[in-house]
Design an enzyme around this catalytic site. Structure first.
Site, mmCIF file in Angstrom:
data_model
loop_
_atom_site.group_PDB
_atom_site.id
_atom_site.type_symbol
_atom_site.label_atom_id
_atom_site.label_comp_id
_atom_site.label_asym_id
_atom_site.label_seq_id
_atom_site.Cartn_x
_atom_site.Cartn_y
_atom_site.Cartn_z
ATOM 1 N N ASP A 288 -52.996 -46.553 -6.337
ATOM 2 C CA ASP A 288 -53.621 -47.810 -6.769
ATOM 3 C C ASP A 288 -52.502 -48.849 -6.825
ATOM 4 O O ASP A 288 -51.732 -48.901 -7.793
ATOM 5 C CB ASP A 288 -54.282 -47.614 -8.131
ATOM 6 C CG ASP A 288 -54.863 -48.915 -8.693
ATOM 7 O OD1 ASP A 288 -54.510 -49.992 -8.178
ATOM 8 O OD2 ASP A 288 -55.645 -48.849 -9.659
ATOM 9 N N PHE B 62 -54.790 -47.653 -15.615
ATOM 10 C CA PHE B 62 -55.862 -48.666 -15.570
ATOM 11 C C PHE B 62 -56.335 -48.799 -14.131
ATOM 12 O O PHE B 62 -55.545 -49.084 -13.237
ATOM 13 C CB PHE B 62 -55.359 -50.028 -16.079
ATOM 14 C CG PHE B 62 -56.481 -51.025 -16.190
ATOM 15 C CD1 PHE B 62 -57.216 -51.154 -17.364
ATOM 16 C CD2 PHE B 62 -56.840 -51.815 -15.101
ATOM 17 C CE1 PHE B 62 -58.276 -52.047 -17.461
ATOM 18 C CE2 PHE B 62 -57.898 -52.707 -15.190
ATOM 19 C CZ PHE B 62 -58.613 -52.828 -16.375
ATOM 20 N N LYS C 278 -55.606 -58.264 -6.432
ATOM 21 C CA LYS C 278 -54.783 -59.299 -7.071
ATOM 22 C C LYS C 278 -54.050 -60.195 -6.059
ATOM 23 O O LYS C 278 -54.659 -61.074 -5.475
ATOM 24 C CB LYS C 278 -53.824 -58.659 -8.073
ATOM 25 C CG LYS C 278 -54.566 -58.075 -9.290
ATOM 26 C CD LYS C 278 -53.622 -57.632 -10.361
ATOM 27 C CE LYS C 278 -54.345 -57.019 -11.551
ATOM 28 N NZ LYS C 278 -54.923 -58.001 -12.466
HETATM 29 N N1 PLP Z 1 -56.106 -51.286 -10.766
HETATM 30 C C1 PLP Z 1 -55.030 -51.831 -11.348
HETATM 31 C C2 PLP Z 1 -53.713 -51.116 -11.258
HETATM 32 C C3 PLP Z 1 -55.118 -53.051 -12.022
HETATM 33 O O1 PLP Z 1 -54.027 -53.568 -12.609
HETATM 34 C C4 PLP Z 1 -56.373 -53.707 -12.083
HETATM 35 C C5 PLP Z 1 -56.513 -54.979 -12.808
HETATM 36 O O2 PLP Z 1 -55.755 -55.319 -13.690
HETATM 37 C C6 PLP Z 1 -57.472 -53.110 -11.446
HETATM 38 C C7 PLP Z 1 -57.302 -51.905 -10.802
HETATM 39 C C8 PLP Z 1 -58.822 -53.766 -11.473
HETATM 40 O O3 PLP Z 1 -58.840 -54.887 -10.665
HETATM 41 P P1 PLP Z 1 -60.009 -55.971 -10.821
HETATM 42 O O4 PLP Z 1 -59.863 -56.557 -12.195
HETATM 43 O O5 PLP Z 1 -59.767 -56.948 -9.714
HETATM 44 O O6 PLP Z 1 -61.304 -55.239 -10.669
#
Ligand code: PLP
Length: 404
Positions: free
Chosen positions: A228, A143, A257
């Site tokens: 990520d 994700f 986050k």
């Molecule tokens: N990358 C990861 C690993 C995530 O868990 C998330 C959100 O849950 C995102 C990217 C996307 O972040 P945002 O919702 O702040 O755009």
């Protein structure tokens, strides 16, 4: 207009249904207040929060340090322009690069934007250094966010045909399968992007040997290795950054986050040798905005001063042990994760119901899918909070099983 004769909450929920665009099934409560480990709704019900604002509220709800930093900065300078440096931006970039082992920071407001920045940097690297290579390898079940490009990068089966046509140039390979990754590399590949623990995808960690292999592949072909760490970063897994568990350095890290502890903030960090953008290649109205930078500074200082990464490690172990004890009484399987990013499986089609019962009993947990519960409490959680959580979870399991 909200009608006066109805209960305030009922009226609010009716207004919500009328005016808030539907994107998710939300429970019939309206959250009003947060402090530390707890949220309160408009009827005064209190909830012990093990969803942690979706792995965001690293310092708990409405932390004093964030309140102070925001009000101090708001009374000095809310926004100058992305065209000028500001003091909190410089201070935060300096602090974040020094604790992460990276050299350069770029700031945005959401995780998806941070990942977009990383992909743009990888493609810039491809065009400058790798004969125009543009493909990025990501993992099945990963994700990476909800922008169109990040939905294409994400390896979620459900999204395969959503909002077609997809952004081109992403290849998905299974986690912990080095041969599959190797086989996916072509002359067009410029980067590999992975989460070290797949958060939304079910809380699955990459193996050390696999990550070592990815580092080797990237070094062999001059490709960027992107971690990520939007969910795993800022202390969540028991180290400030999850890559510290593996001792393997990426070329690019994305953070989000917990970095803003509730204030919208995200970042992309990289090494000096990949400082490749030219004016106009990347930017954004809110990049490095003073208010967000003041929030980031205050949050990082507090994370370090309170050693909350270590608390995540210690309390994560306690929570895991408590869940293992509970698994002798109830159908809890596959307890997994790192630090305070934990999950366990329950029988098929019971996760939503269990989460709903817990909520009625005053505990928030996250049903990731029909059979998985994820726990991502604030990093300030104590043993007493965990004892209370287990107490409510036990009671909720009893109700769940009695209803079957
Ligand atoms: N990358 C990861 C690993 C995530 O868990 C998330 C959100 O849950 C995102 C990217 C996307 O972040 P945002 O919702 O702040 O755009």
């Amino acid at each position: 207009m909200i009608q006066m004769e109805k209960s305030a909450t009922k009226a609010l929920l009716e207004t919500a249904e009328k005016s808030v665009l539907f994107t998710a099934h939300r429970p019939s409560v309206v959250m009003e207040k947060g402090k530390g480990m707890f949220l309160w709704d408009t009827d005064g019900n209190r909830y012990l929060d093990f969803v942690g604002g979706w792995a965001v509220a690293s310092l708990g709800h409405s932390p004093a340090v964030l309140q102070e930093a925001l009000s101090r900065q708001a009374s000095t300078l809310v926004h100058a322009s992305p065209g000028y440096y500001n003091k909190p931006m410089i201070e935060f970039a300096e602090m974040l690069t020094s604790v992460s082992g990276m050299d350069k920071a770029f700031f945005v407001s959401s995780g998806a934007e941070a990942n977009e920045s990383a992909i743009k940097l990888a493609r810039k690297h491809g065009s400058v250094n790798l004969n125009g290579a543009y493909e990025i390898i990501t993992l099945t079940n990963s994700f990476h966010g909800r922008s169109l490009a990040m939905m294409s990068a994400t390896g979620k089966a459900k999204w395969k045909d959503l909002y077609a046509p997809k952004v081109e140039g992403f290849k998905h390979v299974p986690i912990n399968d080095l041969d599959a990754c190797f086989a996916a590399v072509t002359n067009n590949t410029c980067a590999i992007m992975v989460e070290l623990v797949q958060g939304e995808g079910g809380v699955h960690s990459v193996d050390e040997a696999y990550l070592f292999g990815l580092r080797k592949i990237c070094d062999m072909y001059g490709m960027l290795l992107i971690f990520d760490e939007i969910q795993t970063g800022m202390g969540r897994t028991g180290k400030l950054f999850a890559y510290e568990h593996y001792g393997i350095m990426p070329d690019v890290i994305t953070l989000g986050k917990g970095i803003g502890a509730g204030f919208p903030l995200a970042a992309m960090l990289t090494k000096s040798k990949y400082d490749l953008f030219e004016p106009g290649d990347q930017g954004g109205t809110y990049t490095g905005a003073p208010l967000a930078m003041a929030a980031g500074n205050a949050v990082l200082q507090e994370l370090l001063e309170q050693n909350l990464a270590n608390n995540a490690k210690v309390q994560g172990q306690f929570l895991e042990g408590s869940l293992r004890d509970l698994s002798h009484e109830f159908p809890i399987a596959n307890i997994r994760g790192k630090g305070l990013l934990l999950a366990f499986d329950v029988p098929e089609n019971t996760a939503d119901e269990l989460a709903a019962i817990c909520m009625r009993e005053g505990l928030l947990i996250n049903a990731l899918n029909s059979s998985t519960i994820r726990l991502v409490p604030p990093l300030i959680v104590t043993q007493k909070d965990i004892d209370l959580m287990i107490f409510i979870l036990r009671r909720s399991f009893r109700q769940l099983l009695a209803a079957k």
